[in-house]
Structure formats: structure tokens, C-alpha cells
Write a protein that holds these residues in place. Structure first.
Motif, PDB file in Angstrom:
ATOM      1  N   ALA A 326       0.802  -1.175   0.102  1.00 16.57           N
ATOM      2  CA  ALA A 326      -0.035   0.095  -0.044  1.00 16.57           C
ATOM      3  C   ALA A 326       0.764   1.068   0.092  1.00 16.57           C
ATOM      4  N   LYS A 327       1.819   1.178   0.707  1.00 18.35           N
ATOM      5  CA  LYS A 327       2.884   2.457   0.994  1.00 18.35           C
ATOM      6  C   LYS A 327       3.510   2.675  -0.397  1.00 18.35           C
ATOM      7  N   HIS A 328       3.916   1.522  -0.939  1.00 18.90           N
ATOM      8  CA  HIS A 328       4.558   1.445  -2.118  1.00 18.90           C
ATOM      9  C   HIS A 328       3.746   2.165  -3.377  1.00 18.90           C
ATOM     10  N   TYR A 329       2.719   1.641  -3.464  1.00 18.60           N
ATOM     11  CA  TYR A 329       1.766   2.459  -4.268  1.00 18.60           C
ATOM     12  C   TYR A 329       1.402   3.795  -4.275  1.00 18.60           C
ATOM     13  N   LEU A 330       1.110   4.286  -2.664  1.00 18.70           N
ATOM     14  CA  LEU A 330       0.677   5.448  -2.438  1.00 18.70           C
ATOM     15  C   LEU A 330       1.883   6.628  -2.869  1.00 18.70           C
ATOM     16  N   THR A 331       3.212   5.958  -2.510  1.00 19.24           N
ATOM     17  CA  THR A 331       4.315   6.730  -3.111  1.00 19.24           C
ATOM     18  C   THR A 331       4.363   7.088  -4.444  1.00 19.24           C
ATOM     19  N   PHE A 332       4.088   6.069  -5.492  1.00 19.61           N
ATOM     20  CA  PHE A 332       3.919   6.390  -6.669  1.00 19.61           C
ATOM     21  C   PHE A 332       2.745   7.246  -7.089  1.00 19.61           C
ATOM     22  N   ALA A 333       1.849   7.176  -6.440  1.00 21.49           N
ATOM     23  CA  ALA A 333       0.602   8.184  -6.673  1.00 21.49           C
ATOM     24  C   ALA A 333       0.929   9.490  -6.231  1.00 21.49           C
ATOM     25  N   GLN A 334       1.732   9.757  -5.068  1.00 21.65           N
ATOM     26  CA  GLN A 334       1.766  11.095  -4.871  1.00 21.65           C
ATOM     27  C   GLN A 334       2.704  11.651  -5.626  1.00 21.65           C
ATOM     28  N   GLN A 335       3.756  10.624  -6.299  1.00 22.70           N
ATOM     29  CA  GLN A 335       4.749  11.312  -7.197  1.00 22.70           C
ATOM     30  C   GLN A 335       4.043  11.640  -8.526  1.00 22.70           C
ATOM     31  N   THR A 336       3.160  10.880  -8.946  1.00 22.70           N
ATOM     32  CA  THR A 336       2.511  10.983 -10.420  1.00 22.70           C
ATOM     33  C   THR A 336       1.346  12.149 -10.231  1.00 22.70           C
ATOM     34  N   ALA A 337       0.789  12.472  -9.168  1.00 26.60           N
ATOM     35  CA  ALA A 337      -0.199  13.474  -9.081  1.00 26.60           C
ATOM     36  C   ALA A 337       0.100  14.590  -9.650  1.00 26.60           C
ATOM     37  N   ALA A 338      -0.846  14.889 -10.652  1.00 32.38           N
ATOM     38  CA  ALA A 338      -0.496  16.229 -11.720  1.00 32.38           C
ATOM     39  C   ALA A 338      -1.087  17.368 -11.532  1.00 32.38           C
ATOM     40  N   ASN A 339      -2.471  17.209 -10.549  1.00 34.72           N
ATOM     41  CA  ASN A 339      -3.076  18.377 -10.286  1.00 34.72           C
ATOM     42  C   ASN A 339      -3.911  18.218  -9.261  1.00 34.72           C
ATOM     43  N   GLU A 340      -4.501  19.466  -8.533  1.00 39.24           N
ATOM     44  CA  GLU A 340      -5.022  19.441  -7.106  1.00 39.24           C
ATOM     45  C   GLU A 340      -5.936  18.448  -7.124  1.00 39.24           C
ATOM     46  N   ASP A 341      -6.754  17.990  -7.846  1.00 39.18           N
ATOM     47  CA  ASP A 341      -7.567  16.949  -7.724  1.00 39.18           C
ATOM     48  C   ASP A 341      -6.680  15.663  -7.473  1.00 39.18           C
ATOM     49  N   GLU A 342      -5.854  15.257  -8.158  1.00 45.36           N
ATOM     50  CA  GLU A 342      -4.968  14.061  -7.983  1.00 45.36           C
ATOM     51  C   GLU A 342      -4.221  14.219  -6.297  1.00 45.36           C
ATOM     52  N   ARG A 343      -3.968  15.315  -6.153  1.00 45.79           N
ATOM     53  CA  ARG A 343      -3.255  15.413  -4.817  1.00 45.79           C
ATOM     54  C   ARG A 343      -4.255  15.164  -3.765  1.00 45.79           C
ATOM     55  N   SER A 344      -5.344  15.743  -4.017  1.00 45.72           N
ATOM     56  CA  SER A 344      -6.480  15.655  -2.869  1.00 45.72           C
ATOM     57  C   SER A 344      -6.701  14.204  -2.634  1.00 45.72           C
ATOM     58  N   LEU A 345      -7.021  13.468  -3.722  1.00 46.25           N
ATOM     59  CA  LEU A 345      -7.253  11.977  -3.756  1.00 46.25           C
ATOM     60  C   LEU A 345      -6.076  11.261  -2.836  1.00 46.25           C
ATOM     61  N   ALA A 346      -4.953  11.711  -3.311  1.00 47.32           N
ATOM     62  CA  ALA A 346      -3.689  10.967  -2.621  1.00 47.32           C
ATOM     63  C   ALA A 346      -3.775  11.168  -0.952  1.00 47.32           C
ATOM     64  N   LYS A 347      -4.168  12.482  -0.679  1.00 42.73           N
ATOM     65  CA  LYS A 347      -4.038  12.898   0.671  1.00 42.73           C
ATOM     66  C   LYS A 347      -5.264  12.149   1.218  1.00 42.73           C
ATOM     67  N   MET A 348      -6.530  11.738   0.549  1.00 38.70           N
ATOM     68  CA  MET A 348      -7.392  11.068   1.316  1.00 38.70           C
ATOM     69  C   MET A 348      -6.930   9.660   1.545  1.00 38.70           C
ATOM     70  N   ALA A 349      -6.348   9.238   0.435  1.00 42.46           N
ATOM     71  CA  ALA A 349      -5.851   7.492   0.550  1.00 42.46           C
ATOM     72  C   ALA A 349      -4.715   7.743   1.800  1.00 42.46           C
ATOM     73  N   GLU A 350      -3.929   8.547   2.030  1.00 46.22           N
ATOM     74  CA  GLU A 350      -2.849   8.362   3.004  1.00 46.22           C
ATOM     75  C   GLU A 350      -3.637   8.717   4.357  1.00 46.22           C
ATOM     76  N   ALA A 351      -4.646   9.732   4.189  1.00 46.23           N
ATOM     77  CA  ALA A 351      -5.294   9.576   5.783  1.00 46.23           C
ATOM     78  C   ALA A 351      -6.117   8.250   6.285  1.00 46.23           C
ATOM     79  N   GLU A 352      -6.756   7.783   5.096  1.00 50.16           N
ATOM     80  CA  GLU A 352      -7.424   6.447   5.368  1.00 50.16           C
ATOM     81  C   GLU A 352      -6.557   5.618   6.170  1.00 50.16           C
TER      82      GLU A 352
END
Length: 422
Positions: A326-352
Motif C-alpha cells: 500500500a505504501k509503495h503504490y501510495l508513494t507512486f501516486a503522490q509522485q505522479t499526481a499532476a493536479n490538485e484533484d489528484e493530490r487531494s485523492l492521494a491525501k485522502m488515501a494517506e489519511a485513510e
């Protein structure tokens, strides 16, 4: 067209100073009338200003002319933007030279399409620069009902995206509807119905969204459009998934397999099947589908869509009790988030993932996401986030903040009810 608008624009944004009234060919009273659109520029006056301001003379002479080549290029850009064709970006760059479009009408259309592109790629600040630095001078001079069709479509398209980004979904919806009424192009109809369904989906008006996709299914069958059918069945699958009608959702995703899908639609089919399995809590099956989607994207170098795969895999590995993956793919998600919408989704996943151990840190991440979704009025996300924050604030012993978010949640539902009955 009103040359006064262009002259005001040049003076206020390009530091072009007023003419020399004593020694030049323009009298002060004439200049005032020209700026107000009451007088045209003469050829001599235009040549004088062009020399003083270091401009191409045709930029001040041919402001009311129509260049057929530019007209056709603008039509191509508009069509490509409507149908999500990447060629539009190249054409915008090629046509976007300084003072490259003498016609005020055509230049305004170009700027509208430029702003649309910025909204589409989630660069609102660039769109706002165009609005403040150009459109604010030009649009007040246009009577949209009297202008040519290509201008009307560009304007409606611009407002459709602008209002969508600003969270004014009903306004956005109405402008896309107006474009739909004006086009007979098959590919444009498909994309517009897709946009209208997306707006309805974002507002949780699922039946309305389904209606548009049923219309698109019929339209695509009648016009022999494989692309239209793929979009319609994909959206219908997603919409029935959201309505928790899983058997019907699966039927539509299975129907997609009968089509020759391009890599994008193939990856989306697998991704949405993953979402469906996740909703049914078949997390291992979901991981298989998300992995297939990721593989299609990677093998076809579809880097823009990879975030969604990484994000989904992170969440589902977490839900299966595999924190390292989970952490492995979350890191990839955070690195590839290209806009505020994607960054918000990554933040919610981390918060979860951290809320059980670090509720205060999770609250901070959720609040950051809420701030974004409130700004753009994504009702669906807020509908889920507010209750989560209420529970977390109660958990950490902060009843005041729990009450605040309870009030926001209640207000959200009051606003939704009022909107439905407006």
C-alpha cells in the motif's frame, strides 16, 4: 468589430502610450472617440500607431477582416478540444504568436479556446490571466446572439468549462447543452453528451447522467460509432455501480468486451471492474483488475492515467492488510499526481491509512482535501468527507469542530434539496 477595445487592451496591458496629439495624425478628441468605438482608425493613423507601438500594421488595419485560413484552423482547434484530441494543443501553440491574428473576432475566439484548454488541463491560473488580461477587454463588446456560430460555440464551451471548474455545475450544464444544440458533428455530440453525463454524475444526479448515456448509446448505434458505444457502456457501468446495481454494471462492462477497444478504453474497463469488485469488498479481485489496467497504461505509455491505478492499488492493498505494498503504490501516486484533484485523492488515501494510529494527522489531510472540494463544489466527495471528519473530531475530543462539520454537512444537503426544487 470595435477597434477601441483592442486599443484599450494594448494601452493597459502592453504599456502602449497615448499618441502625440500635437505632432501626430490623431487629435485628442478623435482618440477619445476611437477608444469608445465611435470612430474607426484611418490607414494613416493605424500606420502611425503601429510604428509608435512596434506592432504589425495589419493588427490595427485588418481588425474587422476574416482570414479564411485562420478561420479553418480555429474550427479545427475547437473540434479537437471538444473531442479530446491532443492535436489541439499543438495548433494552439502554432497559432499563438504575438499579434499573429489581426481579426479581433478571430483573436477573441483563439483566446477563448486557449482558456478552455487551460481549464481542461487543470491550469486555472493561466486561464485567469487570459480572462483578466484579454477577455475582460474584448467580451463586453460582443453581442453573442449576433455573432457567427464558431464564436458562439467557443464562448459557450469556455463558459461550460469555467463554470464547471468553479463548481457552478448547473451553469456549466446549461452551456454544454447549448453547444449540443448547435453541432451536428458525430464526434462532438459524443464528447458533449459525455461532458453532460459527467457533470450530472459529479452532482450525484445519476438518473440524469444515465439518461444522457442511454441517448449516447442510441445515437452511437445509429451512427455506427464504436467510440461512442464504448464511452456510453463504460459510463453506464460506472453509473449503475454508483447506484449499487452491480449486476447491471457488470453487464455493461461485459458488453465493452465485444468492442474493439483502444488502450484507453480497455484500461478504463479494467479499472472500473476493479472499482466494482472493491465496492463488493472482493479486494483481491479488485487488485487483479487494477493491475491489468496499470499494465495496459504502462505498455502504451499512458502516463497521464497512471495516477488512478497507483491510487487504487494503494487503497486496495491497504484494505487487504498489506501495508508495505500500500505504501509503495501510495508513494507512486503522490509522485505522479499532476493536479490538485489528484493530490487531494492521494491525501485522502494517506489519511485513510493513518487515521487509526494518527487521527490528528489524518484530520489535517482530510481538511486539506475538503478545502479543495469546497472550492470546486464536488458534492459527492464532500458528502463522504464531512461525516468522516465529524467522527474523527469526536474521536480526538474536539466537539466544536465536529459541530462545525456537522453544520456544513447539513448545509450541503439543504443546498442540494434547494437546487433540485429550483
Amino acid at each position: 468589430m470595435n477597434i477601441g477595445n483592442r486599443l484599450n487592451y494594448l494601452q493597459q496591458t502592453k504599456n502602449c502610450i497615448a499618441p502625440d496629439f500635437q505632432h501626430g495624425p490623431i487629435l485628442e478628441k478623435e482618440w477619445e472617440a476611437i477608444l469608445q468605438g465611435q470612430l474607426p482608425l484611418s490607414g494613416e493613423q493605424a500606420a502611425y500607431l503601429a510604428e509608435q507601438w512596434n506592432l504589425p500594421v495589419d493588427y490595427l488595419v485588418d481588425y474587422d477582416a476574416t482570414d479564411i485560413a485562420i478561420h479553418r484552423e480555429l474550427q479545427r482547434i475547437q473540434h479537437e478540444l471538444l473531442t479530446n484530441d491532443d492535436k489541439a494543443k499543438q495548433r494552439l501553440v502554432q497559432l499563438g504568436g504575438t499579434y499573429a491574428i489581426p481579426s479581433i473576432m478571430q483573436e477573441t475566439i483563439f483566446k477563448l479556446l486557449q482558456a478552455v484548454n487551460y481549464y481542461k488541463i487543470n491550469q486555472p491560473k493561466d486561464a485567469e490571466e487570459i480572462e483578466e488580461g484579454y477577455l475582460s477587454f474584448m467580451l463586453p463588446g460582443f453581442n453573442v446572439l449576433k455573432e457567427i456560430g464558431v464564436f458562439q460555440k467557443a464562448l459557450f464551451y469556455y463558459y461550460g468549462f469555467k463554470y464547471y471548474y468553479e463548481g457552478e455545475k448547473e451553469e456549466s450544464f446549461s452551456y454544454f447543452e447549448r453547444i449540443l444544440e448547435k453541432t451536428q458533428d458525430t464526434e462532438e455530440v459524443i464528447s458533449l453528451m459525455q461532458n453532460l453525463s459527467l457533470i450530472a454524475k459529479d452532482s450525484k444526479e445519476y438518473d440524469c447522467a444515465i439518461n444522457y448515456m442511454n441517448r449516447l448509446e442510441t445515437f452511437s448505434s445509429e451512427h455506427g460509432s464504436n467510440r461512442g458505444l464504448a464511452i456510453a457502456w463504460n459510463y453506464l457501468g460506472v453509473l449503475y455501480l454508483l447506484k449499487k446495481n452491480y449486476p447491471t454494471a457488470i453487464q455493461y462492462f461485459e458488453k465493452m468486451k465485444t468492442l474493439e477497444l483502444n488502450p484507453l478504453m480497455q484500461s478504463r474497463m479494467y479499472h472500473n471492474l476493479g472499482v466494482l469488485y472493491g465496492e463488493k469488498q472482493y479486494y483481491h479481485e479488485a487488485i487483479k483488475m487494477f493491475s491489468k489496467s496499470k499494465k495496459v497504461k504502462e505498455s502504451n505509455q499512458m502516463t497521464e492515467d497512471l495516477f488512478l491505478s497507483y491510487h487504487a492499488l494503494a487503497r486496495n492493498y491497504f484494505l487487504t492488510g498489506q501495508p508495505a505494498e500500500a505504501k509503495h503504490y501510495l508513494t507512486f501516486a503522490q509522485q505522479t499526481a499532476a493536479n490538485e484533484d489528484e493530490r487531494s485523492l492521494a491525501k485522502m488515501a494517506e489519511a485513510e491509512m493513518i487515521k487509526a494510529s494518527y487521527p490528528k494527522a489524518a484530520i489535517d489531510l482530510y481538511v486539506q482535501a475538503v478545502n479543495y472540494y469546497e472550492k470546486v463544489q464536488f458534492i459527492g466527495e464532500l458528502d463522504d468527507l464531512y461525516p468522516t471528519l465529524i467522527r474523527l473530531f469526536e474521536q480526538v475530543g474536539d466537539p466544536a469542530m465536529a459541530l462545525e462539520f456537522r453544520q456544513r454537512y447539513q448545509s450541503l444537503h439543504v443546498d442540494k434539496d434547494e437546487s433540485k426544487h429550483a
